[in-house]
Scaffold this motif. Structure first.
Motif, PDB file in Angstrom:
ATOM      1  N   ALA A  72       0.903  -1.175  -0.039  1.00  0.00           N
ATOM      2  CA  ALA A  72      -0.068   0.031  -0.062  1.00  0.00           C
ATOM      3  C   ALA A  72       0.847   1.252  -0.029  1.00  0.00           C
ATOM      4  O   ALA A  72       0.782   2.087  -0.655  1.00  0.00           O
ATOM      5  CB  ALA A  72      -0.866  -0.045   1.307  1.00  0.00           C
ATOM      6  N   PHE A  73       2.106   1.201   0.835  1.00  0.00           N
ATOM      7  CA  PHE A  73       2.779   2.300   0.805  1.00  0.00           C
ATOM      8  C   PHE A  73       3.597   2.626  -0.576  1.00  0.00           C
ATOM      9  O   PHE A  73       3.626   3.661  -1.191  1.00  0.00           O
ATOM     10  CB  PHE A  73       4.039   2.161   1.768  1.00  0.00           C
ATOM     11  CG  PHE A  73       4.955   3.301   1.890  1.00  0.00           C
ATOM     12  CD1 PHE A  73       4.882   4.334   2.426  1.00  0.00           C
ATOM     13  CD2 PHE A  73       6.254   2.902   1.382  1.00  0.00           C
ATOM     14  CE1 PHE A  73       5.667   5.367   2.517  1.00  0.00           C
ATOM     15  CE2 PHE A  73       7.247   3.942   1.579  1.00  0.00           C
ATOM     16  CZ  PHE A  73       7.027   5.082   2.093  1.00  0.00           C
ATOM     17  N   GLU A 103       2.316   1.781  -3.619  1.00  0.00           N
ATOM     18  CA  GLU A 103       1.487   2.093  -4.529  1.00  0.00           C
ATOM     19  C   GLU A 103       1.200   3.646  -4.802  1.00  0.00           C
ATOM     20  O   GLU A 103       0.658   4.047  -5.701  1.00  0.00           O
ATOM     21  CB  GLU A 103       0.093   1.541  -4.055  1.00  0.00           C
ATOM     22  CG  GLU A 103      -0.343   0.092  -4.429  1.00  0.00           C
ATOM     23  CD  GLU A 103      -1.528  -0.483  -3.831  1.00  0.00           C
ATOM     24  OE1 GLU A 103      -2.440   0.286  -3.337  1.00  0.00           O
ATOM     25  OE2 GLU A 103      -1.629  -1.791  -4.138  1.00  0.00           O
ATOM     26  N   GLU A 104       1.689   4.364  -3.929  1.00  0.00           N
ATOM     27  CA  GLU A 104       1.568   5.809  -4.055  1.00  0.00           C
ATOM     28  C   GLU A 104       3.062   6.255  -4.716  1.00  0.00           C
ATOM     29  O   GLU A 104       3.964   5.563  -4.609  1.00  0.00           O
ATOM     30  CB  GLU A 104       1.677   6.355  -2.704  1.00  0.00           C
ATOM     31  CG  GLU A 104       0.521   6.384  -2.018  1.00  0.00           C
ATOM     32  CD  GLU A 104       0.459   7.287  -0.787  1.00  0.00           C
ATOM     33  OE1 GLU A 104       1.294   8.330  -0.734  1.00  0.00           O
ATOM     34  OE2 GLU A 104      -0.441   7.002   0.076  1.00  0.00           O
ATOM     35  N   ILE A 105       2.629   6.870  -6.014  1.00  0.00           N
ATOM     36  CA  ILE A 105       3.807   7.186  -7.030  1.00  0.00           C
ATOM     37  C   ILE A 105       4.934   7.668  -6.507  1.00  0.00           C
ATOM     38  O   ILE A 105       6.228   7.258  -6.704  1.00  0.00           O
ATOM     39  CB  ILE A 105       3.143   7.870  -8.130  1.00  0.00           C
ATOM     40  CG1 ILE A 105       2.297   7.069  -8.917  1.00  0.00           C
ATOM     41  CG2 ILE A 105       4.283   8.240  -9.106  1.00  0.00           C
ATOM     42  CD1 ILE A 105       1.222   7.715 -10.012  1.00  0.00           C
ATOM     43  N   GLU A 106       4.999   8.677  -5.662  1.00  0.00           N
ATOM     44  CA  GLU A 106       5.951   9.389  -4.923  1.00  0.00           C
ATOM     45  C   GLU A 106       6.819   8.397  -4.172  1.00  0.00           C
ATOM     46  O   GLU A 106       8.006   8.636  -4.183  1.00  0.00           O
ATOM     47  CB  GLU A 106       5.446  10.446  -4.153  1.00  0.00           C
ATOM     48  CG  GLU A 106       6.531  11.248  -3.657  1.00  0.00           C
ATOM     49  CD  GLU A 106       5.864  12.508  -2.653  1.00  0.00           C
ATOM     50  OE1 GLU A 106       6.713  12.968  -1.864  1.00  0.00           O
ATOM     51  OE2 GLU A 106       4.608  12.759  -2.894  1.00  0.00           O
ATOM     52  N   HIS A 107       6.101   7.485  -3.439  1.00  0.00           N
ATOM     53  CA  HIS A 107       6.882   6.574  -2.446  1.00  0.00           C
ATOM     54  C   HIS A 107       7.558   5.524  -3.417  1.00  0.00           C
ATOM     55  O   HIS A 107       8.909   5.216  -3.239  1.00  0.00           O
ATOM     56  CB  HIS A 107       6.066   5.813  -1.483  1.00  0.00           C
ATOM     57  CG  HIS A 107       5.429   6.778  -0.682  1.00  0.00           C
ATOM     58  ND1 HIS A 107       3.911   6.620  -0.232  1.00  0.00           N
ATOM     59  CD2 HIS A 107       5.672   8.015  -0.095  1.00  0.00           C
ATOM     60  CE1 HIS A 107       3.731   7.591   0.630  1.00  0.00           C
ATOM     61  NE2 HIS A 107       4.657   8.417   0.614  1.00  0.00           N
ATOM     62  N   ARG A 126       8.592   8.954   5.512  1.00  0.00           N
ATOM     63  CA  ARG A 126       7.305   9.129   4.575  1.00  0.00           C
ATOM     64  C   ARG A 126       6.632   7.699   5.128  1.00  0.00           C
ATOM     65  O   ARG A 126       5.219   7.981   5.313  1.00  0.00           O
ATOM     66  CB  ARG A 126       7.780   9.165   3.119  1.00  0.00           C
ATOM     67  CG  ARG A 126       8.139  10.314   2.663  1.00  0.00           C
ATOM     68  CD  ARG A 126       7.216  11.357   2.154  1.00  0.00           C
ATOM     69  NE  ARG A 126       7.812  12.642   1.959  1.00  0.00           N
ATOM     70  CZ  ARG A 126       8.118  12.822   0.565  1.00  0.00           C
ATOM     71  NH1 ARG A 126       7.867  12.069  -0.266  1.00  0.00           N
ATOM     72  NH2 ARG A 126       8.622  13.963   0.286  1.00  0.00           N
ATOM     73  N   PHE A 161       3.154   7.787   6.759  1.00  0.00           N
ATOM     74  CA  PHE A 161       1.991   6.830   6.317  1.00  0.00           C
ATOM     75  C   PHE A 161       1.524   5.731   7.181  1.00  0.00           C
ATOM     76  O   PHE A 161       0.035   5.487   7.100  1.00  0.00           O
ATOM     77  CB  PHE A 161       2.596   5.857   5.016  1.00  0.00           C
ATOM     78  CG  PHE A 161       1.901   4.911   4.087  1.00  0.00           C
ATOM     79  CD1 PHE A 161       0.878   5.426   3.519  1.00  0.00           C
ATOM     80  CD2 PHE A 161       1.713   3.420   4.602  1.00  0.00           C
ATOM     81  CE1 PHE A 161      -0.160   4.505   2.669  1.00  0.00           C
ATOM     82  CE2 PHE A 161       1.071   2.615   3.955  1.00  0.00           C
ATOM     83  CZ  PHE A 161       0.129   3.004   3.018  1.00  0.00           C
ATOM     84  N   ARG A 170      -0.873   7.666   9.686  1.00  0.00           N
ATOM     85  CA  ARG A 170      -2.106   7.834   9.049  1.00  0.00           C
ATOM     86  C   ARG A 170      -3.290   6.417   8.720  1.00  0.00           C
ATOM     87  O   ARG A 170      -4.423   6.548   9.198  1.00  0.00           O
ATOM     88  CB  ARG A 170      -2.033   8.348   7.462  1.00  0.00           C
ATOM     89  CG  ARG A 170      -3.271   8.886   6.860  1.00  0.00           C
ATOM     90  CD  ARG A 170      -2.962   9.586   5.583  1.00  0.00           C
ATOM     91  NE  ARG A 170      -2.722   8.624   4.502  1.00  0.00           N
ATOM     92  CZ  ARG A 170      -1.936   8.683   3.637  1.00  0.00           C
ATOM     93  NH1 ARG A 170      -1.009   9.742   3.447  1.00  0.00           N
ATOM     94  NH2 ARG A 170      -1.565   7.507   2.804  1.00  0.00           N
TER      95      ARG A 170
END
Length: 186
Positions: A13-14, A16-20, A42, A46, A49
């Protein structure tokens, strides 16, 4: 898009965010402490959150369950009289399987509720000057104003009820209102 080497759903899941994912790929190409520190920060954000969302989801779930259990317990403990069983021990076992509400027979239910109300417009007026002005209208004008403003019926529906045209109702209503305005302003 996410590398298949991770089996941990949190890491998937972490990433899956493009920036990560871009940060992770840069670190894989050229590992350094600065990139590692950024990725760690980050991930901590994450993770916090995700934990907050999980925490609030659980609170909402258990609060809703508790509320539902309390409501059911209350409804079971304090049954409305009409919702209680009509079985009072009298009669056969087949009788009384319904509620008391089902036993109520109301022959007047077919009569429209509004037809049972007092059709006098004067009963709804409290201001003395307005009362006097409405008293000066003829019965038909009073009836039309009653249906239009007390019963909130459209001109078309009033015309059907009184068997006249909608234009006649509109004209009569406007004339009655004009007369009332004249008498009040005089």
């Amino acid at each position: 898009m996410v590398d298949t080497q991770f089996k941990n759903p949190l890491l998937k899941a972490f990433l899956e965010e493009i920036e990560h994912l871009e940060l992770y790929r840069q670190y894989c190409k050229s590992p350094n402490e600065w990139l590692k520190k950024i990725i760690d920060e980050r991930f901590v954000q994450f993770y916090i959150r995700i934990r907050a969302i999980a925490y609030f989801s659980k609170i909402i779930y258990f609060t809703a369950r508790h509320f539902d259990m309390e409501r059911r317990k209350y409804e079971k403990r304090y049954v409305l009289t009409l919702d209680s069983s009509s079985n009072d021990g009298i009669g056969s076992k087949n009788e009384g399987t319904g509620t008391l509400k089902e036993l109520i027979v109301d022959e007047s239910a077919t009569i429209n509720f509004h037809e049972r109300l007092n059709h006098e417009l004067n009963q709804y007026i409290q201001h003395p000057l307005l009362y006097k002005a409405v008293q000066s209208l003829n019965k038909r004008q009073q009836q039309i104003l009653y249906l239009a403003f007390v019963m909130n019926i459209s001109d078309t529906e009033i015309s059907k009820k009184l068997n006249v045209t909608q234009q006649a109702i509109s004209k009569s209503k406007n004339n009655a209102l004009a007369k009332v305005r004249r008498l009040i302003n005089a």
